[in-house]
Write a protein that holds these residues in place. Structure first.
Motif, PDB file in Angstrom:
ATOM      1  N   TRP A 109      11.876  88.111  18.090  1.00 53.37           N
ATOM      2  CA  TRP A 109      11.150  89.188  18.774  1.00 53.37           C
ATOM      3  C   TRP A 109      10.319  88.629  19.917  1.00 53.37           C
ATOM      4  O   TRP A 109      10.316  89.148  21.023  1.00 53.37           O
ATOM      5  N   ARG A 110       9.605  87.529  19.622  1.00 45.39           N
ATOM      6  CA  ARG A 110       8.704  86.988  20.634  1.00 45.39           C
ATOM      7  C   ARG A 110       9.462  86.351  21.799  1.00 45.39           C
ATOM      8  O   ARG A 110       8.927  86.216  22.898  1.00 45.39           O
ATOM      9  N   ASN A 170       2.634  91.364  21.290  1.00 44.96           N
ATOM     10  CA  ASN A 170       3.263  91.390  19.969  1.00 44.96           C
ATOM     11  C   ASN A 170       2.280  91.760  18.859  1.00 44.96           C
ATOM     12  O   ASN A 170       2.665  91.872  17.705  1.00 44.96           O
ATOM     13  N   ALA A 189       2.356  95.051  26.089  1.00 42.66           N
ATOM     14  CA  ALA A 189       3.699  95.480  25.693  1.00 42.66           C
ATOM     15  C   ALA A 189       4.316  96.354  26.776  1.00 42.66           C
ATOM     16  O   ALA A 189       5.530  96.312  27.011  1.00 42.66           O
ATOM     17  N   ARG A 203       7.366  91.801  14.562  1.00 40.93           N
ATOM     18  CA  ARG A 203       6.867  91.411  15.887  1.00 40.93           C
ATOM     19  C   ARG A 203       6.422  89.954  15.930  1.00 40.93           C
ATOM     20  O   ARG A 203       6.263  89.397  16.998  1.00 40.93           O
ATOM     21  N   ARG A 204       6.200  89.376  14.766  1.00 44.72           N
ATOM     22  CA  ARG A 204       5.750  87.976  14.746  1.00 44.72           C
ATOM     23  C   ARG A 204       6.927  87.005  14.664  1.00 44.72           C
ATOM     24  O   ARG A 204       6.734  85.805  14.779  1.00 44.72           O
ATOM     25  N   THR A 215       4.839  94.802  11.855  1.00 40.96           N
ATOM     26  CA  THR A 215       3.969  93.717  12.313  1.00 40.96           C
ATOM     27  C   THR A 215       4.621  92.369  12.058  1.00 40.96           C
ATOM     28  O   THR A 215       4.612  91.479  12.914  1.00 40.96           O
ATOM     29  N   ASP A 223      -2.896  93.809  23.440  1.00 42.90           N
ATOM     30  CA  ASP A 223      -1.480  93.600  23.112  1.00 42.90           C
ATOM     31  C   ASP A 223      -0.653  94.821  23.454  1.00 42.90           C
ATOM     32  O   ASP A 223       0.458  94.724  23.978  1.00 42.90           O
TER      33      ASP A 223
END
Lengths: 248, 164
Positions: free
Chosen positions: A18-19, A26, A36, A13-14, A10, A32
């Motif tokens: 990644w973003r 994310n 994805a 993904r933040r 998690t 979400d």
């Protein structure tokens, strides 16, 4: 105290990197998770959501997925094989023997490529029969059946063109017989044979043409139609749920 | 309102078509011309103009090296030289079924194909299928040097012997 794996994911993904790579989805909410899939070039071919029962083994026997798996193994083993193979006469045969006895893991890659090729032909036929006997070819999925037939032909052509590449006796006579079969097609047969072989006999031109077909033209064709095939599964309402679930 | 607006959005040209229709026709037409050109070009490109294949005329060697009542196979050039009572003749060793190379079986006195089991007599006559036709007789001649030349591109319609 160390974070759990899911917490670490998690957090990953933040991150900003990644973003920037994955534009949406994310978080861990259902929206979400849907994003994805939907926002990803490769995943968007597939459905965002599928029915649980369409994932049951008995529905498809996973044959389509297994075909794709075989194709991925064939690409992953075929590309390294190309690095030790010259499509010329008589070097091709020597290279094949070298792959078997001199190149590290060569025999593994070659045999994996060969057995996966046999398996893929088997799986593609099994997939076709499974779709046929379930009646999954019926509207609105009739065009995807046609795409499937094209993919069957491409698979058989890949198998046929690959058969010549070892340049041994079996390969030579199999292609001699196969190309003579072709020339019994009325009117255009002999001309098509001449273009396919690049000559009157199975020779250096034929080996090179089959190599280019096997390694470039047919794989690109297959990739294109596989993309259409997968995309149409989603567009036609997902995997056929069976005749008992008309409106599912 | 329409008359004036029509004149602006659909500028008609003499035969009643809109300008857009005309451009679509020109576009599709030139695309068709380009595609046919590409097809002709592609066909021409894919047909080799020069082939580095062996000459169809094979030299089987001195005419004297074939003893009477013998069948000699030259696997390299795919021919048989048979010395029979009537004289010497040449046959193609290529099976008339699907093009495999047949082999002379001296112990059986026949010619057999390893691919699908066709059998032929020493004069090429079909003994057993799946071959549809007998083996082809080929035009043979003797060169000035006394070599037997066999033209593999010239199958004979009737039997022809070379006298020694």
């Amino acid at each position: 105290m160390a974070a759990t794996l899911s917490q670490q994911l998690t957090a990953l993904r933040r991150t900003r990197v990644w973003r920037s790579v994955f534009r949406g989805g994310n978080g861990t909410s259902n929206l979400d998770r849907a994003l994805a899939v939907q926002q990803n070039l490769f995943l968007h071919l597939s459905s965002v959501k599928v029915r649980k029962r369409s994932l049951a083994f008995r529905v498809t026997w996973f044959l389509g997925t297994l075909c794709m798996g075989a194709l991925m193994i064939l690409v992953a083993t075929g590309i390294p094989l190309m690095l030790y193979y010259h499509p010329s006469v008589p070097q091709a045969y020597a290279d094949m023997k070298d792959l078997q006895s001199v190149v590290s893991a060569g025999v593994f890659l070659r045999n994996l490529h060969r057995w996966s090729a046999h398996a893929m032909v088997l799986l593609v036929f099994a997939h076709m029969f499974k779709v046929f006997y379930r009646g999954a070819y019926r509207p609105p999925r009739e065009f995807n059946w046609v795409v499937g037939v094209i993919l069957l032909i491409v698979t058989l052509l890949l198998s046929y063109t690959g058969y010549l590449l070892p340049w041994d006796q079996l390969a030579f006579w199999a292609i001699t017989v196969g190309s003579n079969l072709l020339s019994s097609v009325p009117v255009i047969g002999p001309k098509v044979r001449f273009l396919m072989l690049g000559g009157n006999t199975v020779n250096a031109n034929a080996l090179l043409r089959f190599y280019v077909l096997h390694c470039v033209i047919l794989p690109l064709t297959a990739a294109t139609f596989v993309a259409v095939h997968f995309w149409r599964i989603r567009k036609d309402g997902g995997i056929y749920p069976g005749k008992d679930h008309k409106h599912a | 309102m329409s008359e004036n607006e029509d004149a602006i959005t659909k500028e008609t040209i003499p035969d009643g078509n809109t300008r857009r229709d005309a451009f679509v026709k020109i576009g599709v037409g030139s695309l068709c011309v380009a595609c046919s050109g590409a097809a002709v070009f592609g066909y021409d490109f894919l047909s080799p103009n020069v082939l580095y294949e062996p000459s169809p005329v094979a030299n089987a060697g001195k005419i004297g090296k074939f003893p009477p009542d013998s069948v000699t196979q030259d696997a390299q050039s795919g021919i048989y030289i048979v010395h029979a009572a009537e004289g010497i003749y040449a046959m193609s060793a290529v099976c008339t079924h699907l093009g495999c190379l047949t082999a002379w079986k001296p112990e059986l006195g026949i010619i057999a194909c390893p691919c699908h089991g066709s059998k032929f007599g020493r004069d090429g006559v079909k003994l057993e299928g799946p071959a549809p036709r007998p083996l082809e007789w080929l035009k043979a001649s003797i060169s000035d040097e006394g070599d037997l030349l066999v033209d593999r591109s010239a199958p004979l319609s009737e039997k022809q012997f070379v006298r020694t």
